[in-house]
Design an enzyme around this catalytic site. Structure first.
Site, short mmCIF file in Angstrom:
data_model
loop_
_atom_site.label_atom_id
_atom_site.label_comp_id
_atom_site.label_asym_id
_atom_site.label_seq_id
_atom_site.Cartn_x
_atom_site.Cartn_y
_atom_site.Cartn_z
N GLY A 292 56.65 54.15 7.94
CA GLY A 292 55.35 53.69 7.54
C GLY A 292 54.87 52.54 9.15
O GLY A 292 53.74 52.40 9.61
N LYS A 293 55.18 53.16 10.39
CA LYS A 293 54.38 53.04 11.65
C LYS A 293 53.73 54.46 12.01
O LYS A 293 52.67 53.82 12.17
CB LYS A 293 55.59 53.85 12.78
CG LYS A 293 56.44 52.87 13.65
CD LYS A 293 57.79 53.68 13.65
CE LYS A 293 58.96 53.03 13.60
NZ LYS A 293 60.12 52.83 15.14
N LEU A 294 53.32 55.20 11.02
CA LEU A 294 51.96 56.04 10.94
C LEU A 294 52.32 55.77 9.23
O LEU A 294 52.53 56.00 8.67
CB LEU A 294 52.74 57.13 11.26
CG LEU A 294 51.53 58.17 12.34
CD1 LEU A 294 51.08 57.75 13.41
CD2 LEU A 294 52.17 59.37 12.18
#
Lengths: 356, 356, 356, 356
Positions: A292-294
């Site tokens: 979920g960093k991107l």
């Protein structure tokens, strides 16, 4: 007659040589070739989209980029607000300070006799040299500065703001730290203890046991609050290292307190590491999606290249093509003078995440 | 006061962003930064020196550079005699032929489902696609051409000259093979059997047992005679592979028959491999000195970069800055029409090294 | 008859296959081959010399080595005192804690659909997976632990000692943190703010504004004092990053206060980065000499390899061949319970370098 | 309670140190760690499956592996029929011949002064040296041998069979060429012109214009016929280069004449190159699927490592675990003495593909 394939839409257009082409022309035509040439050209387009959409652009830098001649590119990006928040290794800020103070790095050779260099107190960074005595002098200068501060914890963000201010007032010279001070743009340095800035701070401590206290955990809180306040973010990373992870961590930490955070909308990285050894520096932007960093639908590109080769052409081309977009951009206004920063006139909560 | 050090002569000059800068401007300023950015800038200067001194410039290319969009750069180098002799993998010549025949490569993704591509008979080269059916058609075209030749051994050099001629007469299109034919510039392909050109030749053999005989050992003799005749040589290598070694081998083999040969006077390579695994592609130009492949005082540089990123900027900048030098250059004139080539009106001996 | 050359002393001995060979046998024979195989074999011998000479052995680890299955190797090195001081990224300590708490990492694929993983809250590290929910639980566990501590600055060293103690008392399980606690061996984590341990600390801060204060500048003082007290040092580094630099910085900072410090006497690094991009992770041990990080006559070797491939064989072989040497070793005894550590019964000065 | 995920089946098992572990033990436990350590362990299992299934195992070698000390590993693989067909660069065969003739390579340093080496006629391959005079003597020996052959084209396969025979009769020493001769195992060298073997052949040509004619196109026909005759194939590749491509090309060329060919059933490669620069050496085995070089359901693994580090442990472990499988294996019997080879008593067609 051939059937059409959805895979075969746009042909490669062989690059043709035009001797007077500008950097922007070059990259425009490189969009239609392959491999890392295409990726560099794509990086320019993605950065333009970051600027055109209402994103907070984080910029991470690791590797000896200041010593290696890229510090005025970064200062340009700061002064013209191509980026909104810098996350750096300590060394890049330290080598910037070294030059802003009027000292130099020197063109050298990777094949020199290191014992001979050591005998003359010359430090080598691959093909680049510096005087150790000047480094020692910087350390003492930093220690002296640190002793002018209050005897309380400073986040690296607040400390670096004060350092930039002090440096600007003393030198009036351009550089990364002074540009960030003048543009009111925050700099985080989560691994400040692993750098000569940290060494300078430790020498302040040596002289006064209450000095040199840097609150790097406070930096986590502030960086996450920056994401919580403006959840649309983008990431430009050079070289990986702690800046790459810290920028992603800000997003992940923010999401812990606010589930509207969805990861960076755009991401570009220029790295020389590779994914298959498992290290964070070389990790792919695909992998970043699993965390979920991107955002799942984020536009992203990885350029596998040395930043000293990629950045001069990339930023020159971007500066030419993004003029109008930049003029229409309304970047965040930061309040950096206090122990807790704020954005657009609203301070962040003290020592707390801004949970919904 | 500081003492001067012989190590600290020229300072790094931080690169400054000028949005309208040309490629030549960029590289001029990159000479004063570090790492691979500096090396690319140095490569331009060394290539200029090759052109200014009376050198035979060998140019080697390995990697999927034609498919990847660099074939018209190479055609430009040939047509304008920035280089004198091309040594290539078969694939680069084959993909050049593919496009000269009007077929295309396509922009693709490295993350596509390869089973889906396979189902549509689409071949992938990292982020670039091509139709397998068109490749099969090329193979048959090559076989048909090979059957037009005499039933005797051809060096790869003679075969490729005839192939370029045939291709030019059929298509009238620019490309590497046709540019070399028109500029009368020799191409060697020592590993021709390891390529689709070889596959086409094997299909000629299938139809006629006397067809498709390529005398690659004859190529060794000719390439060494080229060095013996004009011992001042220079080497430009992209990507290593058989072309890199073959160019060095020509020098070493020539020296065996003529001890005045002293290795290349200038050398530049753009590679992504590294020296420490021992392979020839990544081997350093320092190591080449131990073999006498490179003159002990040769000027040389290695650029650690992808050619698709480095070549567009390097050749554009060179084309701008080397105009005058090039105009004054008097390159070798080759006679390529016969089974044994010649230079400046004098044929090489047949099947023999031109020993002193 | 051939003249002897000083360069041609020891021939390569081709490696012969012996199916039942032990790791130690393998490495013994690999000393006589070339390239990285030889370097790995040399690494074993240099580590043996570190153990045999009166050195403080610093061990740095960066890269996803705990998640990747190497944490019990590191625990073994700690418990048996093959090393004396660990410097780590936060992630390696965090993933160690994760497994010590009974959670697992999982065998995965680098080609999995990251959107599918994200949908199941599974985080990917190249070919290895973990549950995000378990990570969130760890963060809270760390926050809860941090709230049990006094409201004062802790160096990362003191904090990690307490964390290891707490973890050992709660789980009784082996791992890096618990082994270090039990062996009384210091761990430094200069970039703790750039990790999930830092995130846990920030959550403690969120709950109590006085909690989670880590004094990373104090770590610089302590690590340099460790070198000043026992100037004979050695360095074993996996993967570069902040641990590599911090270990070298300790030596350089120590030398600032005590000119008898002469850099590490032995050094070995296992890295996948390369020197020619200028980054610290890939920097050569030759370059380290120019800085005085390494003694001019130090024995050193760089192994260019993934640690997951190199370490199992290296440590297994070392464990077999270094038994006696290890038995005769008299490692430093650390006092880690206080805010300022000590060695062999003598505490370091508080907030000061132990200048001569 | 946690729901089960299909992604989280097998946990990473941290590697534990057992000092007396064998290579086979090591790799068995490395199957449960991550990154390249796991990949090396997987490589052993895939090779076992190749041996257990009725596959023709192609083995490609590029890089200075013979000079670097791996030639007796390859000889072992040949003699014990772990492989069925060798495809090599010329250099590896040449350096093998050099040692089989009683000459040596020497342990050297990558940091030696290359001008000093050059002055003593010592050639350097990264950290390994050889005498140039001995190389010249080899070249003449090869020339003399070539002059004993008939004045007709020889495929590299037939030439190398005769070379192995001659070498065995002269020396009675083990090595790659002699082992292949004795085991009646074919060797292809498609880029023979790009090696010192080619240079020796060119010197035979110099003495007799009818000598030294190598029919590398004939090698394409024979290698494809080998696949057509026994379509179940497997591929083991070290280092990429021409051998990697030639092995895949045999499969693709065979499929052109026989659509039952479906690509390799198993594939493993040990490479240091990476996919993202587009070169064939680093290309992924996923990409190979799009071309049909690899069966869509093939088991495959890429180990990103130097072969000098990976091969000693891999082959030692395989030799221990595959004993029984090997005993039950019924490898192809080759007839190599004629101009056209045969398999299991049936010769291939002359100068033709064995089309259905």
């Amino acid at each position: 007659m051939k059937t059409k394939s959805r895979f075969l839409r746009a042909p490669v257009e062989p690059f043709t040589v035009e001797p007077d082409a500008s950097a922007s022309d070059l990259l425009e035509r490189m969009e239609r070739i392959s491999f890392q040439g295409r990726n560099l050209a794509t990086a320019r387009r993605i950065w333009e989209k970051m600027l055109a959409s209402d994103c907070t652009i984080f910029f991470g830098m690791a590797g000896a980029l200041s010593a290696g001649g890229l510090r005025m590119i970064v200062a340009y990006l700061i002064a013209n607000r191509y980026i909104d928040c810098l996350v750096s290794t300590g060394a890049n800020l330290y080598h910037d300070l070294h030059e802003t103070r009027g000292r130099r790095h020197y063109l050298g050779s990777p094949h020199e006799d290191d014992a001979a260099l050591q005998a003359e107190h010359i430090d080598r960074v691959y093909d680049t040299y510096a005087r150790e005595d000047e480094f020692c002098d910087n350390d003492e200068w930093i220690a002296a500065f640190a002793l002018t501060l209050e005897r309380r914890p400073y986040t690296s963000r607040e400390f670096l703001y004060r350092l930039g201010e002090y440096l600007w007032k003393e030198t009036g010279q351009d550089g990364i730290l002074t540009a960030a001070y003048r543009a009111n743009l925050p700099i985080f340095c989560p691994a400040i203890a692993d750098s000569s800035i940290g060494m300078g701070l430790s020498q302040a401590r040596h002289r006064d046991s209450g000095a040199g206290l840097i609150d790097v955990i406070g930096d986590i809180v502030e960086s996450a609050n920056l994401v919580i306040r403006h959840p649309r973010t983008a990431s430009v990373v050079l070289g990986g290292g702690t800046p790459k992870n810290f920028i992603n961590q800000a997003s992940v930490q923010a999401e812990f307190f606010d589930d509207r955070i969805g990861g960076h909308r755009y991401a570009l990285q220029i790295v020389t590491d590779v994914p298959h050894f498992g290290g964070a520096s070389g990790s792919s932007l695909e992998e970043a999606r699993s965390w979920g960093k991107l955002a799942t639908d984020a536009e992203q590109v990885t350029v596998h290249a040395d930043a000293t080769l990629a950045m001069p052409i990339l930023v020159t081309a971007l500066a030419a093509s993004a003029r109008e977009t930049l003029a229409g951009r309304k970047p965040l206004r930061f309040d950096l003078a206090g122990a807790t920063m704020g954005v657009n006139g609203r301070p962040f909560p003290q020592a707390r995440f801004e949970a919904r």
